[in-house]
Design a protein around this motif. Structure first.
Motif, mmCIF file in Angstrom:
data_model
loop_
_atom_site.group_PDB
_atom_site.id
_atom_site.type_symbol
_atom_site.label_atom_id
_atom_site.label_comp_id
_atom_site.label_asym_id
_atom_site.label_seq_id
_atom_site.Cartn_x
_atom_site.Cartn_y
_atom_site.Cartn_z
ATOM 1 N N ALA A 1 0.838 -1.201 0.000
ATOM 2 C CA ALA A 1 0.000 0.000 0.000
ATOM 3 C C ALA A 1 0.871 1.249 0.000
ATOM 4 C CB ALA A 1 -0.932 -0.009 1.201
ATOM 5 N N LEU B 1 1.359 -1.397 -8.501
ATOM 6 C CA LEU B 1 0.014 -1.959 -8.676
ATOM 7 C C LEU B 1 0.066 -3.437 -9.051
ATOM 8 C CD1 LEU B 1 -1.740 1.012 -10.501
ATOM 9 C CD2 LEU B 1 -2.070 0.274 -8.133
ATOM 10 N N LEU C 1 -6.539 -5.920 5.194
ATOM 11 C CA LEU C 1 -6.930 -6.309 3.850
ATOM 12 C C LEU C 1 -6.907 -7.820 3.646
ATOM 13 C CD1 LEU C 1 -7.716 -5.572 0.959
ATOM 14 C CD2 LEU C 1 -5.295 -5.281 0.456
ATOM 15 N N CYS D 1 2.517 1.703 -3.386
ATOM 16 C CA CYS D 1 1.573 2.259 -4.357
ATOM 17 C C CYS D 1 1.380 3.756 -4.133
ATOM 18 C CB CYS D 1 0.216 1.553 -4.271
ATOM 19 S SG CYS D 1 0.216 -0.106 -4.932
ATOM 20 N N ARG E 1 1.077 -5.491 -6.042
ATOM 21 C CA ARG E 1 -0.052 -5.622 -5.117
ATOM 22 C C ARG E 1 -1.012 -6.720 -5.591
ATOM 23 N NH1 ARG E 1 -2.114 -1.955 -1.126
ATOM 24 N NH2 ARG E 1 -4.280 -2.484 -0.703
ATOM 25 N N ALA E 2 -1.283 -6.767 -6.874
ATOM 26 C CA ALA E 2 -2.175 -7.805 -7.416
ATOM 27 C C ALA E 2 -1.546 -9.190 -7.276
ATOM 28 C CB ALA E 2 -2.494 -7.507 -8.882
ATOM 29 N N GLU F 1 -7.642 -6.096 -6.273
ATOM 30 C CA GLU F 1 -6.597 -5.070 -6.294
ATOM 31 C C GLU F 1 -6.659 -4.318 -7.622
ATOM 32 O OE1 GLU F 1 -4.934 -4.044 -3.663
ATOM 33 O OE2 GLU F 1 -6.090 -5.510 -2.589
ATOM 34 N N SER F 2 -5.568 -4.318 -8.406
ATOM 35 C CA SER F 2 -5.560 -3.553 -9.655
ATOM 36 C C SER F 2 -6.102 -4.344 -10.853
ATOM 37 C CB SER F 2 -4.139 -3.079 -9.960
ATOM 38 O OG SER F 2 -3.270 -4.181 -10.090
ATOM 39 N N LEU G 1 -9.969 -9.941 2.239
ATOM 40 C CA LEU G 1 -9.877 -10.714 0.995
ATOM 41 C C LEU G 1 -10.351 -12.144 1.202
ATOM 42 C CD1 LEU G 1 -6.400 -9.688 -0.499
ATOM 43 C CD2 LEU G 1 -8.649 -9.125 -1.416
ATOM 44 N N ALA H 1 -1.726 -10.312 -3.629
ATOM 45 C CA ALA H 1 -3.097 -10.676 -3.255
ATOM 46 C C ALA H 1 -3.427 -12.072 -3.778
ATOM 47 C CB ALA H 1 -4.094 -9.646 -3.779
ATOM 48 N N ARG I 1 -13.280 -6.532 -8.924
ATOM 49 C CA ARG I 1 -11.841 -6.274 -8.872
ATOM 50 C C ARG I 1 -11.127 -7.164 -7.860
ATOM 51 N NH1 ARG I 1 -10.689 -0.960 -11.076
ATOM 52 N NH2 ARG I 1 -8.608 -1.338 -10.303
#
Length: 189
Positions: free
Chosen positions: A66, A81, A134, A69, A84-85, A173-174, A138, A88, A171
């Motif tokens: 985070a 980004l 998060l 980003c 991060r994806a 994340e990105s 998730l 996740a 979505r």
């Protein structure tokens, strides 16, 4: 961290400017940093702050994904980004491994697969935890696993897959899924 094209001629399509640091066993201290920010002085300070892995989980709210980003600009934003994806997806796909700190010794311990443990440690460096924030969201509410559709690991197939629900916003994340998508698979192997 990088993006690769597979096949007989594996080539690097894009190399990320972000790196995990420090890289020490199962210790989730540290974070995801821009390579240009990891001077020898910063690395030494991060190693000193890690306390040999005995810090508490709440003390690890350091620059994770985070923060990367938020701080990234220009060319680094895409890296942050995408990282991060990826984290996740790794976090969701490692549902059978649990990373926790022993209250007695302060050492980090893993329950479950050691392969998944490495990915859990990386996800924790990105501030994705099973029991809070998060990561908890998730797993518990937004991208729940559908166990009855799971493909368990088999030595013959050398792969496994977990199936997850797509939330209302479509979505992860990105990553944005097509409007009609209700589930997605995370394949390992």
């Amino acid at each position: 961290v990088g993006m690769y094209k597979g096949g007989e001629d594996t080539t690097v399509l894009q190399r990320s400017s972000l790196s995990f640091y420090p890289l020490e066993g199962l210790t989730p201290s540290g974070g995801l940093y821009s390579e240009q920010d990891l001077s020898p002085e910063v690395e030494a300070a991060l190693l000193h702050a890690g306390g040999g892995g005995k810090q508490g989980p709440t003390d690890i709210s350091k620059p994770g994904v985070a923060a990367a980003c938020a701080a990234a600009g220009g060319a680094h934003l895409a890296d942050a980004l995408m990282s991060r994806a990826h984290l996740a997806c790794a976090f969701l796909g490692c549902h059978s491994a649990v990373l926790r700190q022993s209250p007695e010794s302060g050492q980090w311990e893993v329950e479950g697969s050691l392969t998944e443990a490495a990915l859990k440690v990386a996800a924790a460096k990105g501030d994705l935890w099973d029991d809070r924030g998060l990561g908890s969201e998730l797993r518990g509410t937004s991208h729940r696993r559908v166990p009855e559709l799971e493909v368990p690991f088999s030595g013959a197939r050398k792969m496994s897959a977990s199936i997850h629900e797509v939330p209302k916003d479509g979505r992860l994340e990105s990553l944005r899924f097509a409007a009609a998508t209700t589930r997605f698979a995370i394949v390992k192997g």
